[in-house]
Motif scaffolding. Structure first.
Motif, mmCIF file in Angstrom:
data_model
loop_
_atom_site.group_PDB
_atom_site.id
_atom_site.type_symbol
_atom_site.label_atom_id
_atom_site.label_comp_id
_atom_site.label_asym_id
_atom_site.label_seq_id
_atom_site.Cartn_x
_atom_site.Cartn_y
_atom_site.Cartn_z
ATOM 1 N N ARG A 135 -2.846 -33.644 -16.280
ATOM 2 C CA ARG A 135 -3.430 -32.547 -17.054
ATOM 3 C C ARG A 135 -3.115 -32.657 -18.542
ATOM 4 O O ARG A 135 -3.607 -31.876 -19.340
ATOM 5 N N GLU A 136 -2.282 -33.623 -18.910
ATOM 6 C CA GLU A 136 -1.925 -33.821 -20.311
ATOM 7 C C GLU A 136 -1.796 -35.315 -20.567
ATOM 8 O O GLU A 136 -1.184 -36.034 -19.784
ATOM 9 N N ASP A 137 -2.385 -35.766 -21.668
ATOM 10 C CA ASP A 137 -2.270 -37.170 -22.043
ATOM 11 C C ASP A 137 -0.845 -37.472 -22.480
ATOM 12 O O ASP A 137 -0.101 -36.585 -22.889
ATOM 13 N N ARG A 187 2.812 -31.579 -16.152
ATOM 14 C CA ARG A 187 1.440 -31.745 -16.672
ATOM 15 C C ARG A 187 1.069 -33.216 -16.815
ATOM 16 O O ARG A 187 -0.043 -33.621 -16.496
ATOM 17 N N GLN A 188 2.018 -34.022 -17.294
ATOM 18 C CA GLN A 188 1.716 -35.433 -17.508
ATOM 19 C C GLN A 188 1.603 -36.189 -16.189
ATOM 20 O O GLN A 188 0.694 -36.999 -16.013
#
Length: 139
Positions: A61-63, A56-57
């Motif tokens: 898609r993710e901080d 995700r990172q």
């Protein structure tokens, strides 16, 4: 039909552009190491998180925190060098440059440096980003 207009404040725009530059640099470092066999699973194991977090990172898609960026740099064998330098021009924005009080000394042109030697240098507006792979013996 109702229409809404949402504006992005200059400080949020600057923060978003900075995060995007850091993210692109991280992706380039990962892609270079992926060619050498580094996987998301091996990165996840090295920093103690689930592979889905890394996915995700790395895919945006993710901080992630600055600490996590540092962990990725360590796993990928890269060094990070970061500077805050005064901005000299508004750059590619529609907003005016921030006003700096006269008592504050402004010097060199604006430059953000993520220092490293993989051939992954790029320039974005008034920022320069470089990534250099470290020798694990010297790290």
């Amino acid at each position: 039909m109702t229409s809404y207009r949402t504006g992005i404040s200059p400080h949020r725009r600057a923060a978003t552009r900075f995060v995007a530059r850091v993210h692109r640099t991280l992706q380039k470092a990962y892609e270079a190491r992926r060619a050498e066999g580094v996987t998301q699973t091996s990165i996840a194991q090295a920093i103690g998180v689930h592979r889905s977090v890394v996915s995700r990172q790395l895919n945006g898609r993710e901080d992630m925190s600055l600490g996590r960026v540092g962990e990725y740099a360590w796993v990928l064998g890269c060094d990070i060098n970061f500077d805050f330098l005064p901005k000299t021009a508004p750059g590619a924005t529609n907003q005016p440059a921030p006003i700096v009080p006269a008592a504050v000394h402004v010097g060199q042109p604006s430059r953000m440096t993520v220092n490293a030697s993989l051939p992954m240098a790029f320039s974005s507006g008034s920022s320069i980003v470089k990534v250099r792979q470290l020798d694990h013996a010297g790290a």
